[in-house]
Scaffold this active site. Structure first.
Site, PDB file in Angstrom:
ATOM      1  N   THR A 539       0.865  -1.167   0.000  1.00 19.41           N
ATOM      2  CA  THR A 539       0.000   0.000   0.000  1.00 19.41           C
ATOM      3  C   THR A 539       0.911   1.230   0.000  1.00 19.41           C
ATOM      4  OG1 THR A 539       0.008   0.389   2.388  1.00 19.41           O
ATOM      5  CG2 THR A 539      -1.551  -1.242   1.566  1.00 19.41           C
ATOM      6  N   LYS A 667      13.870   8.904   0.187  1.00 15.55           N
ATOM      7  CA  LYS A 667      14.799   7.827  -0.142  1.00 15.55           C
ATOM      8  C   LYS A 667      16.168   8.092   0.482  1.00 15.55           C
ATOM      9  CE  LYS A 667      12.496   6.504  -4.416  1.00 15.55           C
ATOM     10  NZ  LYS A 667      12.343   6.842  -5.830  1.00 15.55           N
ATOM     11  N   GLY A 786       8.999   1.592 -11.538  1.00 11.30           N
ATOM     12  CA  GLY A 786       8.100   0.778 -12.366  1.00 11.30           C
ATOM     13  C   GLY A 786       7.552  -0.385 -11.561  1.00 11.30           C
TER      14      GLY A 786
END
Ligand code: ASP
Ligand code: MG
Length: 805
Positions: A539, A667, A786
């Site tokens: 999620t 990140k 992706g």
């Protein structure tokens, strides 16, 4: 000769008795030399006991009695059972009148079950033209007068046996009653419940048989109870000693006493299935097949009693007092365990005896309790003894680790002196799971990994199809069964204990609505005893991370493509790791940075091995990689490039989410925390690419004004040195040995021929600088975004955890 014994279930009406007769007739045709021993048919012994008890309570037993008679007569209406029936009737009436019954009378009643059985079997054979003769073993077995569990006097019994067999008419097949005997004073006795096996073993011994065949309703002895363990296998051959261990630990098909007369004369015992002609059964003989583990058995209905106290240290005579006290109360002690410090003694008793045991111990140790030498006598009820027969302690370590990893609480562990049997005490609600875990560890059958997937969007969906596609190969190559037992969307939950398959999407649509997926998944795993649990968070929800601790506490390892748990405040980050450590669970999130690229794993490895990482720098975002690679290479406006990126699906629906730099900052923070830096998200210096006046409002209104970005970016591009390009980079630097590092997210201009400058497409690049590698960084580069590559990365994490389980 052989002794052929048939159990009660084998002799039951219908298929059972028919199969028995045909097995016997086949042996006659094959000219085998044998004698038959029978139990009471069906539930006769239990039924007689029930009727007798009704009579004793002065209650009406007529309908049960009628049903009993009908059952006994059913296979051959013409047979004359009047002698047995009349005797029983008289006894029942008497007992009903007196409302009292002795063990002696009870034995006489129960004995009729076997008498009726041998009479019937011989009559059915005679009806078929065979020569058979029923023999009342009371003419053979002489016992003491301990009714209900009499002790056989072997010498006289053996003499009688020879005599009786000498007198059997030539060619007559002997159909002997099991279970029953006669006391020296000529009263009927019995040899204990399931005693027919013992009778058969004695007959085999007395008659020097070469084999005892025990016909039951199971295929043989299994590696574990097949009702508990789906993969349980039949054992071809085991040794007497192992059979004996199994018998004392719950394998009810063997009476503990049965083995001894067989060992004495080296007679092998074959367990066969009356109802399955094709099964070869299990052979129990002097030498087992090969060394090693043979079987896992479970004995339920026991309780653990613990006696604790500082004063027990070094004190002599405590154990003796415990044994004596319980001995006086006729309470049998099972597994015992004592710490070397002698501060506590734990032992197992039958649950029915637990209360009495504690009561009498409290009395015995009253003085020691008031003295504070004994602090506590406690009971844990509803526990089971799991025994692994043929297992030594060394070989047990793998199973042990697996049990611990699966949150199985081992209350007590014990190995016998010969070193070939380990017993574990486990709470009843965990036994099923425990036996399966041990079984798959020991017998090397495929291990089950039970997976719950939360989030079925693009990443979740891709992951599911990747798993379904490789399932079979992984089962073959790694002996690991990946079982997706739950898929949760935001409103629905699909649960399938045997795992979802190709048509899961249809089933998902048909599944019920729920807002409590996590709770339901946990409850389901618990009630279905699922082992090796892994929860996957695909999620993007900031709420869902609050379920992590709950999942971990309930035995789940975690894999997540969701970054949020690693980028909220450091306090959460730390407490999550504490929970993981406490419950020995893992949490892998390789895809949090650089999708499937092996980045976090590499950094972890370098860091854990003591390599000093001095800087990490790179293009972390696939969308911003594309935008600046394309913008630097072409003459098109910045806004046009952003729109292209949107069309190709490289950006979020609102491209400002990429352009604002937050994703890169997250990140960067995740990598920093991997190096034990305690930075917070607010501390990241972010160059937001959206001018302040365009940051608010809807996407549409932003897109209408996106050309406003063109001029500033054009100027930036033109202001560069020659052969330079723009790159949006994350940079972790500073003194990384301190508590905090410096985290910058910025737009920089780099030489076109540098590693960063050569980046193309939507690729990501990470440069890891370390002390030993010096100026030359380790470079990890490739598709960093992706759904398919992210799913692949999640899959990798999943396999990494599965491997360790
Ligand atoms: N009929 C007896 C019982 O059920 C003995 C036996 O079946 O072995 O316990
Ligand atoms: Mg029986």
């Amino acid at each position: 000769m052989k002794i052929i014994k048939f159990g009660g279930k084998s002799l039951s009406n219908g298929t059972g008795i028919k199969a028995v007769i045909s097995i016997i007739e086949n042996k006659i045709i094959n000219k085998e030399k044998f004698a038959v021993v029978v139990s009471a048919r069906g539930n006769a012994t239990d039924d007689l006991e029930t009727i007798l008890e009704l009579a004793r309570q002065g209650k009406d037993y007529k309908s049960q009695w009628q049903a009993f008679k009908d059952y006994q007569l059913q296979p051959a209406q013409s047979i004359d059972f009047s002698e047995e029936f009349q005797l029983l009737e008289k006894i029942f009436e008497g007992v009903q009148l007196l409302e009292e019954v002795s063990l002696k009378v009870k034995d006489l009643v129960l004995a009729q079950g076997e008498l009726l059985s041998s009479k019937l079997v011989s009559q059915l054979l005679i009806n078929n033209g065979q020569k058979a003769q029923s023999i009342d073993s009371r003419s053979i077995f002489i016992t003491d007068d301990q009714f209900g569990n009499a002790h056989v006097l072997e010498d006289v019994s053996k003499e009688n046996c020879t005599k009786v067999f000498d007198e059997i008419e030539k060619d007559n097949l002997a159909i002997l009653t099991g279970f029953i005997a006669r006391s020296e004073q000529d009263s009927t006795t019995t040899l204990g419940r399931n005693g027919s096996n013992y009778s058969a073993a004695l007959f085999a011994n007395f008659l020097n048989a070469e084999e005892l065949q025990n016909y039951t309703h199971v295929d043989g002895i299994y590696t574990a109870n097949p009702d508990l363990v789906a993969d349980a296998k039949i054992l071809d051959q085991i040794s007497f000693q192992e059979a004996n261990e199994l018998a004392s630990f719950g394998a009810s098909i063997l009476h503990a006493k049965t083995i001894i007369p067989l060992i004495e004369k080296n007679i092998s015992l074959r367990i066969l299935n009356t109802f399955n002609k094709n099964s070869k059964g299990t052979l129990i003989c002097k030498n087992g097949q090969k060394k090693g583990v043979k079987s896992i058995s479970v004995k339920s209905g026991v309780s653990l009693i613990n006696l604790e106290g500082k004063g027990l240290l070094g004190k002599i005579g405590i154990d003796a007092r415990i044994f004596n006290t319980l001995g006086r109360e006729n309470i049998n002690i099972g597994v015992i365990s004592q710490g070397s410090s002698e501060r506590g003694i734990g032992f197992v008793v039958d649950s029915n005896d637990a209360e009495n045991a504690v009561k009498s111990l409290l009395k015995e140790f009253a003085f020691d309790i008031s003295n504070k030498d004994v602090s506590n006598i406690t009971t844990i009820k509803n526990v089971s003894v799991v025994s692994i027969v043929g297992q030594n302690l060394q070989g047990f370590s793998k199973s042990y680790q697996s049990l611990v990893k699966n949150n199985i609480d081992i209350l007590l562990i014990n190995n016998n002196i010969s070193g070939n049997n380990i017993s574990l005490l486990i709470e009843e609600h965990q036994v099923n799971k425990a036996v399966n875990i041990i079984h798959s560890q020991i017998f090397g059958v495929a291990k089950n990994i039970n997976i719950a997937i939360f989030g079925k969007g693009t990443v979740g969906g891709s992951l599911i199809s990747q798993i379904l596609k490789s399932q079979e190969q992984i089962l073959k190559r790694k002996e690991t069964r990946l079982n997706i037992f739950a898929v949760a969307g935001s409103k629905k939950l699909l649960i399938q204990s045997n795992g979802i398959d190709q048509d899961w999407e249809t089933k998902f649509e048909e599944s019920l609505n729920t807002t409590e997926s996590v709770k339901e998944v946990i409850a389901y795993a618990e009630s279905h005893h699922l082992e090796n649990l892994i929860a996957i968070d695909n999620t993007a929800s900031s709420d869902f991370i609050n379920s992590y601790p709950h999942l971990i506490e309930n035995g789940f390892d975690l894999v997540s493509s969701n970054k949020i748990a690693n980028t909220v405040d450091f306090e959460f980050y730390q407490s999550l790791r504490k929970t993981l450590k406490l419950h020995r669970k893992e949490y892998l999130y390789e895809t949090n940075v650089g999708a499937g690229l092996p980045l976090i794993d590499t950094i972890k490895l370098l860091h854990d091995s003591g390599e000093n990482i001095t800087r990490i720098k790179g293009v972390f975002s696939g969308s911003l990689s594309y935008i600046f690679n394309a913008f630097s290479d072409s003459d098109e406006d910045f806004s046009a490039i952003v729109k292209q990126a949107m069309e190709k699906g490289f950006t979020e629906p609102d491209p400002r989410e990429d352009l604002c730099g937050n994703d890169v900052a997250r990140k960067l923070l995740i990598l920093a925390r991997e190096l034990d830096l305690q930075n917070e998200l607010e501390e990241v210096q972010i160059r937001n690419l959206i001018p302040e006046n365009l940051r608010g409002g809807q996407v549409d209104s932003f897109l209408q004004r996106i050309e406003e970005l063109d001029q500033p970016f054009k100027s930036l591009k033109e202001a560069q040195e020659e052969d330079h390009v723009l790159r949006y980079v994350g940079d972790l630097h500073g003194d990384l040995q301190q508590n905090k590092g410096e985290l910058d997210v910025s737009l920089v201009s780099v030489p076109k021929n540098s590693a960063l400058g050569q980046l193309s497409g939507s690729n990501s690049i990470f440069e890891i600088y370390t002390e030993s590698y010096g100026e030359l960084p380790i470079i990890i580069q490739g598709a960093g975004a992706g759904a398919a590559v992210t799913a692949r990365g999640v899959f990798g994490d999943l396999l990494r955890i599965a491997e360790k389980r």
